[in-house]
Write an enzyme that holds these catalytic residues in place. Structure first.
Site, mmCIF file in Angstrom:
data_model
loop_
_atom_site.group_PDB
_atom_site.id
_atom_site.type_symbol
_atom_site.label_atom_id
_atom_site.label_comp_id
_atom_site.label_asym_id
_atom_site.label_seq_id
_atom_site.Cartn_x
_atom_site.Cartn_y
_atom_site.Cartn_z
ATOM 1 C CD GLU A 84 -3.372 -6.064 3.217
ATOM 2 O OE1 GLU A 84 -4.325 -5.239 3.718
ATOM 3 O OE2 GLU A 84 -2.129 -5.660 3.369
ATOM 4 C CD GLU B 277 -2.886 -1.090 2.138
ATOM 5 O OE1 GLU B 277 -4.105 -1.754 1.948
ATOM 6 O OE2 GLU B 277 -3.018 -0.603 3.290
#
Length: 489
Positions: free
Chosen positions: A343, A225
């Site tokens: 995720e 991320e």
């Protein structure tokens, strides 16, 4: 971030393994195992394929220990052989493992901590022994403990001027991302200020040197991320186009070059910026490497609101998931890549988990659920994560969560998937694929041990069940070249 829909804040005991039914043959070892072939995943078109060219779907779990020493201990709370066996028996054939940069070169650029790699090797060997595919993950959240996060070594976390003239701002996760200091830290990384990005790429080279030939590797997730720095305010509008073009992709290409020095074939996973969890606007261009994957996360904002006690319901996540899955396919096609939802979840809301996994089935999306165990996660917006009430006791598994995530599905297909559906409420499964006659190995379908208390009724059109393998798998062979349909109730 590791989960958690948190980016939206910025803009029963386990069922016992049950018999498949009397129609199956005696168990055999891993199907068609050839000691001359190292099991590793690679990219072929949009698909992940194994060493036999079978199409692989991954249903996995995230294993990221975010506290120093950044590797799970050899204990019931951490990760042992019992955990690896539990994953395989319940159909989790993948793991995204947090081999953190902070552990690989903790003291100086290029100075590799071989003991840290050895500690992870223990876990890796356990997973490989169970046939579980592994993605190495340089996980980071909010850069470093200085800002309430984790992931990068101390030498890469020197505070920039003039912010170092006062104590760092450390807000609740994930709010620190929007502070000017942390935005500057990310901008400095993308600009390779003081050679920090060089050190990051060199650390990836060390990981590839250690695990480039590791059985059951599925490659390298370069950074978790990433944050766009001071441009973040424009990301929901512009999609961070300049960040992808001028910062992310050049950095990823630098890390790829380091990896390719010792591993010419492992998949290198490009991950989209943090806000793409909510706004699917990734902007990678064509990759200059044919073994590249697109790693993306799905945290529906309605799920985040639900986790904060705001009763908005999660039915709107159906549209969210459809959009994100399709955008991921489009982005991967532009890149010349495969894709992985690395995720999702971070919640005990089984309605949301059912929506996420059904959308993945619809698009043949491989996935890694966040997370296997809670492990006292310091950077999460939702504490209701993990499969167990007590990380040290596998008997405390959350039963409804287990029933939703443990799914009958094709782990390896000798051909091309056409249609897939599974209903976690009653176990109804239907799968159609076009067989590839040139592949000798059978199709392997995991049959959930949770959903068929009286045994599974299995029917095959266009083929037959030829046996079963360990970890609750049936083996299917096509009768000819016509599509094969497998139905299980």
């Amino acid at each position: 971030m590791s989960p958690r829909s948190g980016s939206f804040a910025i803009v029963a005991a386990a069922a016992a393994v049950l018999a498949f039914g009397t129609s199956l043959l005696s168990p055999v070892g891993p199907a068609g195992a050839d000691p001359a072939e190292t099991p590793r995943l690679s990219r072929e078109g949009r698909w992940l394929v194994d060493q036999y060219a079978r199409t692989v779907l991954v249903h996995g779990q995230n294993l990221v220990w975010k506290h120093d020493p950044y590797v799970p201990p050899d204990s019931a709370e951490g990760f042992t052989a019992a955990d690896a066996a539990w994953l395989a028996d319940h159909g989790f054939n993948g793991a995204r493992i947090g081999t953190l940069w902070a552990g690989v070169t903790p003291d100086a650029p290029g100075k590799v901590d071989e003991d840290y790699l050895d500690d992870w090797q223990r876990v890796i060997d356990l997973l490989a022994d169970e046939g579980i595919w592994m993605q190495y993950d340089f996980h980071q959240d909010m850069w470093h403990e200085t800002y309430g996060g984790e992931g990068v070594p101390d030498w890469a976390a020197k505070r920039p001027s003039p912010y170092n003239l006062h104590p760092p701002i450390k807000l609740s996760f994930p709010a620190t991302y929007i502070t000017p200091e942390l935005a500057t830290v990310y901008d400095n990384f993308w600009a390779n200020k003081d050679g920090v990005q060089d050190g990051w790429a060199a650390a990836w080279g060390a990981v590839a040197q250690r695990w480039g030939d590791q059985p059951y590797s599925m490659g390298y997730d370069l950074i978790n991320e990433p944050w766009a720095g001071r441009e973040w305010l424009s990301c929901p509008v512009t999609g961070c186009a300049s960040s992808y073009r001028d910062e992310f992709q050049p950095a990823y290409e630098r890390a790829t070059a380091a990896i390719r020095q010792t591993d010419p074939d492992g998949i290198v996973w490009y991950e989209s910026q943090l806000l793409a969890n909510q706004v699917p606007n990734s902007g990678f261009g064509p990759a200059n490497d044919d073994q590249v994957g697109y790693s993306w996360h799905a945290y529906c904002p309605y799920g985040y609101l639900d986790s904060q006690g705001i009763p908005v319901g999660v039915s709107g996540c159906k549209d969210y998931d459809e959009t994100h899955n399709q955008k991921a396919l489009d982005q991967a096609e532009t890149m010349g890549a495969t894709n992985l939802m690395s995720e999702f979840g971070a919640t005990d809301n089984t309605e949301l988990l059912a929506i996420d996994t059904a959308a993945a089935d619809d698009h043949f999306t491989s996935w890694m659920h966040w997370a296997y165990k809670h492990w006292d996660d310091p950077t999460t917006a939702d504490g209701a994560q993990g499969m167990f009430e007590d990380d040290a006791d596998l008997s405390t598994v959350k039963p409804e969560k287990l029933r939703t995530l443990v799914r009958t599905y094709p782990q390896a297909t000798a051909g091309t998937p056409v249609d897939l559906s599974f209903d976690p409420a009653d176990g109804a499964f239907r799968y159609t694929y076009r067989p590839a006659p040139e592949i000798d190995e059978p199709t392997e379908i995991f049959v959930s041990p949770i959903h068929y208390p009286d045994g599974a009724d299995i029917a095959v059109e266009g083929g037959r069940v030829v046996g079963r393998a360990e970890h609750n798998r049936i083996l299917v062979k096509a009768s000819g070249t016509e599509p094969v349909t497998v139905t299980i109730d």
